[in-house]
Scaffold this motif. Sequence first.
Motif, short mmCIF file in Angstrom:
data_model
loop_
_atom_site.label_atom_id
_atom_site.label_comp_id
_atom_site.label_asym_id
_atom_site.label_seq_id
_atom_site.Cartn_x
_atom_site.Cartn_y
_atom_site.Cartn_z
N ARG A 195 0.85 -1.19 0.00
CA ARG A 195 0.00 0.00 0.00
C ARG A 195 0.88 1.23 0.00
O ARG A 195 1.97 1.20 0.52
N PRO A 196 0.47 2.31 -0.59
CA PRO A 196 -0.87 2.61 -1.10
C PRO A 196 -1.04 2.33 -2.60
O PRO A 196 -2.12 2.51 -3.13
N GLN A 197 -0.01 1.86 -3.30
CA GLN A 197 -0.14 1.69 -4.74
C GLN A 197 -0.78 0.36 -5.16
O GLN A 197 -1.15 0.19 -6.30
N TRP A 198 -0.86 -0.60 -4.25
CA TRP A 198 -1.52 -1.88 -4.49
C TRP A 198 -0.87 -2.67 -5.62
O TRP A 198 -1.54 -3.27 -6.45
N ASP A 199 0.45 -2.66 -5.63
CA ASP A 199 1.20 -3.52 -6.53
C ASP A 199 1.75 -4.68 -5.74
O ASP A 199 1.88 -4.62 -4.51
N CYS A 200 2.11 -5.75 -6.45
CA CYS A 200 2.67 -6.93 -5.80
C CYS A 200 4.07 -6.62 -5.31
O CYS A 200 4.89 -6.04 -6.03
N ARG A 201 4.35 -7.03 -4.09
CA ARG A 201 5.66 -6.80 -3.47
C ARG A 201 6.78 -7.56 -4.19
O ARG A 201 7.92 -7.14 -4.17
#
Length: 80
Positions: A10-16
């Motif tokens: 978060r906050p971009q909601w991309d996969c780590r």
Amino acid sequence: MTAKDHTHVRPQWDCRVCGQPWPCPEARAGLLDEYRAFPSLLKIYLTALMYDALDDLTVGGESPPNLYERFLAWARKRPW
């Protein structure tokens, strides 16, 4: 790396791990496996996350147009 490593940032909601929009294909596969016996709980969980993402990704009053497809549509189409 396992599917459990493919979590959101978060906050971009991309996969780590892979950087794709979360839930990425690996995360989806892991979630489907994890919630195989409880598909309704998967949908509840994903709905809650979708609303968290909506709060994080809404910029200037404009919300992303594809959150339902990104978070829920794929889980509904899969046969259990």
